[in-house]
Each structure stands twice: as C-alpha cells, then as structure tokens.
Design a protein around this motif. Structure first.
Motif, PDB file in Angstrom:
ATOM      1  N   MET A   1      18.475  51.386  24.697  1.00 47.25           N
ATOM      2  CA  MET A   1      18.999  50.401  25.254  1.00 47.25           C
ATOM      3  C   MET A   1      17.590  49.469  25.866  1.00 47.25           C
ATOM      4  SD  MET A   1      21.058  49.948  29.585  1.00 47.25           S
ATOM      5  CE  MET A   1      22.278  49.831  29.071  1.00 47.25           C
ATOM      6  N   THR A   2      17.608  48.034  25.508  1.00 47.78           N
ATOM      7  CA  THR A   2      17.091  47.112  25.155  1.00 47.78           C
ATOM      8  C   THR A   2      16.509  47.017  26.440  1.00 47.78           C
ATOM      9  OG1 THR A   2      17.999  45.251  25.955  1.00 47.78           O
ATOM     10  CG2 THR A   2      18.185  45.995  22.820  1.00 47.78           C
ATOM     11  N   SER A   3      15.488  46.192  27.062  1.00 45.99           N
ATOM     12  CA  SER A   3      14.532  45.777  28.513  1.00 45.99           C
ATOM     13  C   SER A   3      15.356  44.808  28.739  1.00 45.99           C
ATOM     14  CB  SER A   3      13.012  45.256  27.939  1.00 45.99           C
ATOM     15  OG  SER A   3      13.310  44.563  27.457  1.00 45.99           O
ATOM     16  N   ARG A   4      15.997  43.788  28.153  1.00 42.11           N
ATOM     17  CA  ARG A   4      16.611  43.026  28.710  1.00 42.11           C
ATOM     18  C   ARG A   4      17.768  43.462  29.190  1.00 42.11           C
ATOM     19  NH1 ARG A   4      20.636  38.985  26.962  1.00 42.11           N
ATOM     20  NH2 ARG A   4      20.187  37.527  28.833  1.00 42.11           N
ATOM     21  N   ALA A   5      18.945  44.468  28.633  1.00 36.87           N
ATOM     22  CA  ALA A   5      19.810  45.696  29.153  1.00 36.87           C
ATOM     23  C   ALA A   5      19.995  46.032  30.490  1.00 36.87           C
ATOM     24  CB  ALA A   5      20.711  46.199  27.219  1.00 36.87           C
ATOM     25  N   GLU A   6      18.038  47.228  29.876  1.00 33.23           N
ATOM     26  CA  GLU A   6      18.131  47.498  31.622  1.00 33.23           C
ATOM     27  C   GLU A   6      17.756  47.070  32.355  1.00 33.23           C
ATOM     28  OE1 GLU A   6      17.080  51.434  33.322  1.00 33.23           O
ATOM     29  OE2 GLU A   6      17.251  51.165  31.052  1.00 33.23           O
ATOM     30  N   ARG A   7      17.175  46.004  32.234  1.00 38.61           N
ATOM     31  CA  ARG A   7      16.910  45.039  33.205  1.00 38.61           C
ATOM     32  C   ARG A   7      18.382  44.503  33.896  1.00 38.61           C
ATOM     33  NH1 ARG A   7      13.333  42.336  30.043  1.00 38.61           N
ATOM     34  NH2 ARG A   7      14.381  40.562  29.422  1.00 38.61           N
ATOM     35  N   LYS A   8      19.276  43.917  33.062  1.00 40.42           N
ATOM     36  CA  LYS A   8      20.627  43.542  33.955  1.00 40.42           C
ATOM     37  C   LYS A   8      21.089  44.866  34.491  1.00 40.42           C
ATOM     38  CE  LYS A   8      22.823  41.347  30.622  1.00 40.42           C
ATOM     39  NZ  LYS A   8      23.897  40.580  29.711  1.00 40.42           N
ATOM     40  N   TYR A   9      21.285  45.739  33.771  1.00 44.23           N
ATOM     41  CA  TYR A   9      21.662  47.354  34.367  1.00 44.23           C
ATOM     42  C   TYR A   9      21.089  47.216  35.860  1.00 44.23           C
ATOM     43  CZ  TYR A   9      22.732  52.218  35.290  1.00 44.23           C
ATOM     44  OH  TYR A   9      23.127  53.425  36.073  1.00 44.23           O
ATOM     45  N   ARG A  10      19.912  48.385  36.108  1.00 47.63           N
ATOM     46  CA  ARG A  10      19.169  48.381  36.751  1.00 47.63           C
ATOM     47  C   ARG A  10      19.398  46.977  38.198  1.00 47.63           C
ATOM     48  NH1 ARG A  10      12.940  50.463  36.705  1.00 47.63           N
ATOM     49  NH2 ARG A  10      14.200  52.094  34.143  1.00 47.63           N
ATOM     50  N   ALA A  11      19.858  45.262  38.153  1.00 45.32           N
ATOM     51  CA  ALA A  11      19.677  44.519  39.285  1.00 45.32           C
ATOM     52  C   ALA A  11      22.002  44.226  39.457  1.00 45.32           C
ATOM     53  CB  ALA A  11      19.530  42.790  37.892  1.00 45.32           C
ATOM     54  N   ALA A  12      22.034  44.826  38.096  1.00 42.39           N
ATOM     55  CA  ALA A  12      23.691  45.075  38.646  1.00 42.39           C
ATOM     56  C   ALA A  12      23.929  46.384  39.681  1.00 42.39           C
ATOM     57  CB  ALA A  12      24.411  44.660  37.701  1.00 42.39           C
ATOM     58  N   THR A  13      23.389  47.097  39.286  1.00 36.68           N
ATOM     59  CA  THR A  13      23.642  48.696  39.926  1.00 36.68           C
ATOM     60  C   THR A  13      23.313  48.256  41.267  1.00 36.68           C
ATOM     61  OG1 THR A  13      21.689  49.583  39.007  1.00 36.68           O
ATOM     62  CG2 THR A  13      23.639  50.297  38.212  1.00 36.68           C
ATOM     63  N   ALA A  14      21.857  47.131  41.231  1.00 33.93           N
ATOM     64  CA  ALA A  14      21.386  47.864  42.769  1.00 33.93           C
ATOM     65  C   ALA A  14      22.306  46.153  43.966  1.00 33.93           C
ATOM     66  CB  ALA A  14      19.684  47.405  43.004  1.00 33.93           C
ATOM     67  N   PHE A  15      23.216  45.522  42.666  1.00 32.18           N
ATOM     68  CA  PHE A  15      23.887  44.836  43.795  1.00 32.18           C
ATOM     69  C   PHE A  15      25.395  45.664  44.736  1.00 32.18           C
ATOM     70  CE2 PHE A  15      26.832  41.562  43.177  1.00 32.18           C
ATOM     71  CZ  PHE A  15      27.027  40.881  44.213  1.00 32.18           C
ATOM     72  N   GLN A  16      25.852  45.957  43.085  1.00 29.97           N
ATOM     73  CA  GLN A  16      27.009  47.261  43.264  1.00 29.97           C
ATOM     74  C   GLN A  16      26.647  47.832  44.187  1.00 29.97           C
ATOM     75  OE1 GLN A  16      27.743  48.084  39.078  1.00 29.97           O
ATOM     76  NE2 GLN A  16      28.719  46.119  39.116  1.00 29.97           N
ATOM     77  N   ARG A  17      25.355  48.728  44.571  1.00 28.07           N
ATOM     78  CA  ARG A  17      25.376  49.747  45.785  1.00 28.07           C
ATOM     79  C   ARG A  17      25.038  48.726  46.751  1.00 28.07           C
ATOM     80  NH1 ARG A  17      20.635  51.443  42.651  1.00 28.07           N
ATOM     81  NH2 ARG A  17      21.110  53.423  41.639  1.00 28.07           N
ATOM     82  N   ARG A  18      25.459  47.464  47.194  1.00 28.33           N
ATOM     83  CA  ARG A  18      25.172  47.163  48.622  1.00 28.33           C
ATOM     84  C   ARG A  18      26.661  46.343  48.746  1.00 28.33           C
ATOM     85  NH1 ARG A  18      20.149  46.354  46.714  1.00 28.33           N
ATOM     86  NH2 ARG A  18      18.288  47.211  48.080  1.00 28.33           N
ATOM     87  N   LEU A  19      27.267  45.838  47.457  1.00 34.49           N
ATOM     88  CA  LEU A  19      29.045  45.551  47.453  1.00 34.49           C
ATOM     89  C   LEU A  19      29.687  46.048  47.622  1.00 34.49           C
ATOM     90  CD1 LEU A  19      30.123  42.802  47.749  1.00 34.49           C
ATOM     91  CD2 LEU A  19      30.787  42.498  45.465  1.00 34.49           C
TER      92      LEU A  19
END
Length: 130
Positions: A1-19
């Motif tokens: 996975m590219t670094s951009r895709a990895e950043r998207k994944y980490r940001a989305a999963t952090a957000f989803q853990r709360r929502l």
C-alpha cells in the motif's frame, strides 16, 4: 500500500473507531454483522449499501484490509440490518466487480465518503436467505 493510501487508512480507521460505536446504536443504521475470526463473537459494523431483490450490495473502502472482510473470508455467514430488520445471508467478495461503478448504484452520501477515503475498494454481495 502506498504511503498516501496508508495515511488514508490510518485516518479513516481512527475516525471510525470513534464514530462506529455511536452509529451502531442508531435504530435505522444499516449494520453488517460478521463472526469474529479469532474471538467467534458477533461483530457489527455500520455500512452503507443497498438491498436489490434478494441481495444486499456494499463496497468495502479498504478491501481485504477491512476487518469485516477478513471475518467474511473466515466465515461468510452474516446478518444485515436494513431499516431496523435483521436478515441472514451469505457474503461473497467480488474482486472482479467494478467497485466505482457499483458505488454509483448505492446511497450517495456513503458512496462519496468511500470514494474519498477509500483505497483498494472491494465489492461485497450478501445473498439474503429471507
């Protein structure tokens, strides 16, 4: 996975853990319930998708990295809650389906979020028993 895709994944999963814990409590939120591949416990995930006849369609924003996709690979028997009613079914991962085209047929708000934040999209079809 590219670094951009990895950043998207980490940001989305952090957000989803709360929502996601909040969304799971909403009575009309569509949920996909899988069986945890390690724990064996039910795991409910808020999803955006649409029922079409005897099938429920959705697109996983992170493909095979999504925990619910990993659970489906271990046990495809699932439940889907649509408009407050639970349906049992069998999930199928469809890597040959065009997920971007599929998103055009699904609810707009969720589809826009999946396109914006997703990387490695994967179509999932649940054949409903009832």
């Amino acid at each position: 996975m590219t670094s951009r895709a990895e950043r998207k994944y980490r940001a989305a999963t952090a957000f989803q853990r709360r929502l996601n814990p909040v969304l799971r409590r909403l009575p009309l939120q569509t949920l996909l319930e899988t069986t945890g591949r390690v724990s064996g416990l039910p795991r409910a995930t808020p999803v955006g998708g649409r029922r079409a006849g005897d099938a429920f369609w959705l697109v996983s924003e992170f493909g095979e990295r999504s925990q619910y996709v990993r659970n489906i690979k271990a046990d495809p028997r699932v439940r889907v809650r649509v408009r407050g009613r639970w349906h049992t079914g069998t999930a199928h991962l469809l890597p040959d389906d065009d997920p971007v085209a599929r998103l055009r047929l699904l609810p707009r708000f969720n589809s826009a979020a999946v396109r914006a934040f997703g990387a490695g999209l994967l179509t999932v079809r649940v054949d409903l028993d009832d």
